[in-house]
Design an enzyme around this catalytic site. Structure first.
Site, short mmCIF file in Angstrom:
data_model
loop_
_atom_site.label_atom_id
_atom_site.label_comp_id
_atom_site.label_asym_id
_atom_site.label_seq_id
_atom_site.Cartn_x
_atom_site.Cartn_y
_atom_site.Cartn_z
N GLU A 1 0.88 -1.19 0.00
CA GLU A 1 -0.08 0.00 -0.01
C GLU A 1 0.66 1.24 0.10
OE1 GLU A 1 -3.16 -0.21 -0.41
OE2 GLU A 1 -3.65 -2.18 0.11
N CYS B 1 -2.51 8.84 2.37
CA CYS B 1 -2.11 8.51 0.86
C CYS B 1 -3.38 8.71 0.03
CB CYS B 1 -1.69 7.20 0.98
SG CYS B 1 -2.64 6.12 1.74
#
Ligand code: ADP
Length: 474
Positions: A242, A276
């Protein structure tokens, strides 16, 4: 450190600092490859018995951990605010989000189904079963210091894997407190192991190269993810990554600009921009620009920066000086190249804010592709607005990045929404919605934002191997 069911110290320690005040909170164990090998050995030795437990047993552990986590939510949230900096309310939200993964995978554990497949041979049957991949090496970041851990540990446990976790060196205390909760649940020693370390590189290398580890799961920057995937490649370990994002946020001409601006401000300043999935490029149709910017600037005016433990604070500090420097560099570059500054644009001082790494929530308009902020992930509280016109190919502009994590679109037209959703090269798309995430929904990116998914049924697949038996009947 927590290895084989025991809390352990190391001769040397490293400090953990409150980013809002610069004050030291604690000193924690500074482990190296030797301790990491011990943790891996513990995880490997318990694996045969742990993976042979029933999914119902593992589910029960996860249910109990979920309840204990919620029972300790206030304390966990407070610790998170002190260690990581986000306002207390946001820390509470993260604790609940983190706990959701325990509940979700407690439920999913019982649905690790196999299948039977018809064969072209009349006397043959195929039986497919799912098995745990084995020992998992997990590395987690500081920006979501609790939920990123449960998002990995919960599916790993549900699948029957054992885990060695290395949390971020900036936020080991949240990880330690979480492990105390797991310890209280009575998991067999060795199933979960925690390695805290000031220098992540040797730990990461050991996890990637130790043959007992069969899977690496990582959340963090693309640069480090690439390093870990490279180190894990010779042994062909499974990897879940990720990584970073560079989210576009598109406001089409038929959108409600006020609603869009409120949403954009909320998700942009989430965790002080240190997520993010924060929008990094906000494309607003020129016809809606004025009401959009006006609403956005008003939202900024109502924000209050400070220590997250104080009432009314909505913006916490950045994590460190490097994060502050990056934001300042991007804003300076944008202004030098012609961006318009509508709010913020400076480090915050006074009221003791200079003790931490505070940057004013900032609104830039007239951002263009020549500016660094258009290309580079910001990870800070700077909103970059790019006006667009009817003749612009907005999909191509939004897709013009190597990243592919989150994207957002605001429109009142179903056709535009669905067509754009299908054309955007991103793993998660919010449609008139700023939160496309949940324990039940697959989180993850494409391109250089990562590999694999977390949460949802897909999150469990990451920890399972598929095995088939071909059976000949007589
Ligand atoms: P961020 O920019 O969010 O700090 P990083 O990728 O540097 O992102 O950090 C995320 C996690 O990766 C943290 O746990 C950190 O300790 C770890 N990390 C950083 N560098 C390395 C490395 N060379 N090897 C293994 N882990 C690393």
């Amino acid at each position: 450190m927590y290895i084989n069911g025991q809390w352990r110290k190391t001769p040397t320690t490293f400090p953990v600092v409150n980013p809002a005040t610069g004050k030291e909170l604690a000193k924690v164990a500074d482990a190296g490859p030797k301790e990491t090998r011990e943790a891996i050995a513990a995880a490997a030795s318990v694996l045969p018995t742990w993976s042979a437990t029933t999914t119902y047993d593992r589910s029960a552990y996860l249910y109990t951990a979920h309840q204990r986590m919620l029972a300790n939510a206030d304390e966990l949230a407070r610790l998170m605010t002190e260690e990581q900096g986000k306002p207390l309310k946001a820390a509470h939200t993260e604790v609940r989000y983190g706990a959701d993964f325990l509940l979700w995978f407690a439920e999913e554990a019982k649905r690790i189904y196999g299948e039977t497949i018809p064969s072209s041979r009349s006397n043959q049957r195929f039986l497919v079963q799912r098995q745990p991949v084995g020992v998992v090496g997990a590395i987690t970041p500081w920006n979501y210091p609790i939920s990123m851990i449960t998002r990995k540990i919960a599916p790993a446990l549900a699948a029957g894997c054992s885990v060695v976790l290395k949390p971020a060196e900036k936020t080991p205390l949240c990880a330690m407190r979480l492990f105390e909760i797991f310890d209280s649940v009575g998991l067999p020693p060795g199933v979960l192991n925690l390695i805290t370390a000031a220098d992540p590189a040797p730990i990461g290398y050991e996890l990637c190269t130790n043959p007992h580890v069969r899977k690496i799961t990582f959340t963090g920057s693309t640069a480090v993810g690439r390093r870990l995937a490279t180190d894990a490649a010779p042994q062909l370990k499974r990897v879940s990554m990720e990584l970073g994002g560079h989210a576009p946020f598109i406001v089409f001409p038929d959108a409600d600009p006020v609603h869009a601006a409120k949403g954009a401000a909320l998700v942009k300043f989430l965790n002080t921009g240190q997520a993010c999935i924060c929008p990094n490029r906000i494309y607003v149709h020129r016809r809606l620009l004025a009401p959009f910017l006006d609403t956005f600037a008003r939202r900024i005016a109502s924000m209050q920066a400070g220590s997250g433990l104080q009432d009314g604070v909505t913006i916490g500090p950045l994590v460190n000086q490097a994060a502050l420097d990056k934001v300042m560099r991007q804003v300076e570059d944008a202004l030098a190249k012609g961006a318009t500054l509508l709010a913020g644009g400076k480090r915050l001082t006074g009221n003791q804010l200079e003790r931490g790494f505070f940057y004013a929530p900032t609104l830039l308009s007239d951002v263009t592709p020549e500016m660094t902020i258009y290309r580079e992930e910001t990870f800070g509280p700077v909103a970059a607005v790019i006006p667009f016109d009817d003749h612009d190919d907005i999909i191509a502009m939004a897709n013009d990045t190597d990243y592919g994590l989150a994207a957002y679109i605001y429109t009142s037209d179903m056709n535009t929404a669905l067509r754009t959703f299908e054309q955007l090269q991103f793993g998660m798309v919010g449609i008139n919605d700023i939160n496309p995430t949940s324990a039940a929904a697959p989180f993850g990116g494409i391109q250089q934002s990562g590999l694999g998914r977390e949460g949802a049924r897909a999150g469990l697949e990451e920890y399972l191997d598929t095995k088939v038996a071909g059976i000949a009947l007589t």
